[in-house]
Design an enzyme around this catalytic site. Sequence first.
Site, PDB file in Angstrom:
ATOM      1  N   ARG A  90      10.765  27.614 -42.579  1.00 16.06           N
ATOM      2  CA  ARG A  90      10.600  27.693 -41.123  1.00 16.06           C
ATOM      3  C   ARG A  90      11.545  27.521 -40.052  1.00 16.06           C
ATOM      4  O   ARG A  90      11.419  28.407 -39.014  1.00 16.06           O
ATOM      5  CB  ARG A  90       9.359  26.575 -40.936  1.00 16.06           C
ATOM      6  CG  ARG A  90       8.061  26.826 -41.682  1.00 16.06           C
ATOM      7  CD  ARG A  90       7.020  25.808 -41.603  1.00 16.06           C
ATOM      8  NE  ARG A  90       7.602  24.560 -41.865  1.00 16.06           N
ATOM      9  CZ  ARG A  90       7.202  24.158 -43.215  1.00 16.06           C
ATOM     10  NH1 ARG A  90       6.467  24.919 -43.988  1.00 16.06           N
ATOM     11  NH2 ARG A  90       7.737  23.149 -43.624  1.00 16.06           N
ATOM     12  N   GLU A 101      11.768  12.448 -52.444  1.00 14.66           N
ATOM     13  CA  GLU A 101      11.118  11.038 -52.858  1.00 14.66           C
ATOM     14  C   GLU A 101      10.990  10.853 -54.262  1.00 14.66           C
ATOM     15  O   GLU A 101      11.211   9.401 -54.934  1.00 14.66           O
ATOM     16  CB  GLU A 101       9.551  11.145 -52.209  1.00 14.66           C
ATOM     17  CG  GLU A 101       8.816   9.880 -52.179  1.00 14.66           C
ATOM     18  CD  GLU A 101       7.476   9.823 -51.678  1.00 14.66           C
ATOM     19  OE1 GLU A 101       7.121  11.017 -51.053  1.00 14.66           O
ATOM     20  OE2 GLU A 101       6.915   9.027 -51.658  1.00 14.66           O
TER      21      GLU A 101
HETATM   22  P1  AMP Z   1      13.288  15.788 -44.680  1.00 11.62           P
HETATM   23  O1  AMP Z   1      14.456  16.260 -45.635  1.00 11.62           O
HETATM   24  O2  AMP Z   1      12.465  14.621 -45.130  1.00 11.62           O
HETATM   25  O3  AMP Z   1      13.883  15.609 -43.147  1.00 11.62           O
HETATM   26  O4  AMP Z   1      12.196  16.881 -44.597  1.00 11.62           O
HETATM   27  C1  AMP Z   1      12.521  17.999 -43.614  1.00 11.62           C
HETATM   28  C2  AMP Z   1      11.818  19.335 -44.457  1.00 11.62           C
HETATM   29  O5  AMP Z   1      10.604  19.025 -44.950  1.00 11.62           O
HETATM   30  C3  AMP Z   1      11.663  20.351 -43.303  1.00 11.62           C
HETATM   31  O6  AMP Z   1      12.181  21.794 -43.884  1.00 11.62           O
HETATM   32  C4  AMP Z   1      10.273  20.541 -42.823  1.00 11.62           C
HETATM   33  O7  AMP Z   1       9.814  21.814 -42.661  1.00 11.62           O
HETATM   34  C5  AMP Z   1       9.439  19.668 -44.319  1.00 11.62           C
HETATM   35  N1  AMP Z   1       8.612  18.592 -43.839  1.00 11.62           N
HETATM   36  C6  AMP Z   1       8.688  17.442 -44.037  1.00 11.62           C
HETATM   37  N2  AMP Z   1       7.690  16.616 -43.727  1.00 11.62           N
HETATM   38  C7  AMP Z   1       7.040  17.601 -43.050  1.00 11.62           C
HETATM   39  C8  AMP Z   1       5.586  17.541 -42.279  1.00 11.62           C
HETATM   40  N3  AMP Z   1       5.034  16.119 -42.128  1.00 11.62           N
HETATM   41  N4  AMP Z   1       5.111  18.586 -41.914  1.00 11.62           N
HETATM   42  C9  AMP Z   1       5.764  19.671 -41.846  1.00 11.62           C
HETATM   43  N5  AMP Z   1       6.881  20.115 -42.664  1.00 11.62           N
HETATM   44  C10 AMP Z   1       7.485  18.785 -43.004  1.00 11.62           C
END
Ligand code: AMP
Length: 183
Positions: free
Chosen positions: A67, A104
Site C-alpha cells: 500500500r 509477532e
Molecule cells: P508494523 O510493522 O507492525 O508497524 O506494521 C505495519 C505494516 O503492517 C504496514 O505495512 C501496514 O500496512 C500493515 N498493518 C499493520 N497493522 C495494520 C492494520 N491494523 N490495518 C492495516 N494495515 C496494517
Amino acid sequence: MSLLNEEEKSYIFSKIRDVPDFPKPGIIFKDITTLLRDQDAFNFLIEHLYNYYKDRDIDFIAGIESRGFIFGAALANRLKKSFVPIRKKGKLPYTTISEKYALEYGFDEIEIHIDAFECDKESPNVLLIDDLIATGGTAKAAISLINKSGANCKDACFIIDLTFLKGTKMLDKNTEVYSVLEI
Ligand code: AMP
C-alpha cells in the site's frame, strides 16, 4: 509545510473502513481501498502531502509494499521525484540488499535493489512512505535498509499511526516522522 485542521482530518478518517478480525481475530484492519475509491478524498490527501513536502529537500520517495506503493508513487509523481519500491523478499529481479525484522510470530524480510538510490548526489535524501505504522518493525527495517544503501532516510510519512502501539518511538531519531492521522 501545512497541517490539516480537525475537520480535514475527520474527512480523511471517514473514508477509511474498519474491517474487524482481518487478517486474524482481534485485528481491526484499516482498509484504505475506500479512500482510494473516492477520487476527491484521494486527491485531497495527495495534494496535502504535496504541500507538506514540496519545500523539503527530498530526492527520492520510497514506498513499502504494497500500500506504500500507491501513496508513494502518486506523491512522487506530484512532487516530480523518483520512486523506489521496497519489496518483500524474493520479488525484486536485480541484485538486492535486505533487512530482516521480527513479527509477532517469526520473521519477515524486505529488500531494495542495490542501486535503488543511484544519482548525482553522494547521499540523497529519501522520504519513506507507508499507509500505516503499527509496531514500527516494518518501517524501522525500511529506514535501516535505506541508510545502509548509502542514502539518507530524512523523512517518514504514514497516513495512519496506531499511536497506542508506539511504533514511531522505534524509528531512527534522524528521521523526521509525519503521520496524517493519529489513532
Ligand atoms: P508494523 O510493522 O507492525 O508497524 O506494521 C505495519 C505494516 O503492517 C504496514 O505495512 C501496514 O500496512 C500493515 N498493518 C499493520 N497493522 C495494520 C492494520 N491494523 N490495518 C492495516 N494495515 C496494517
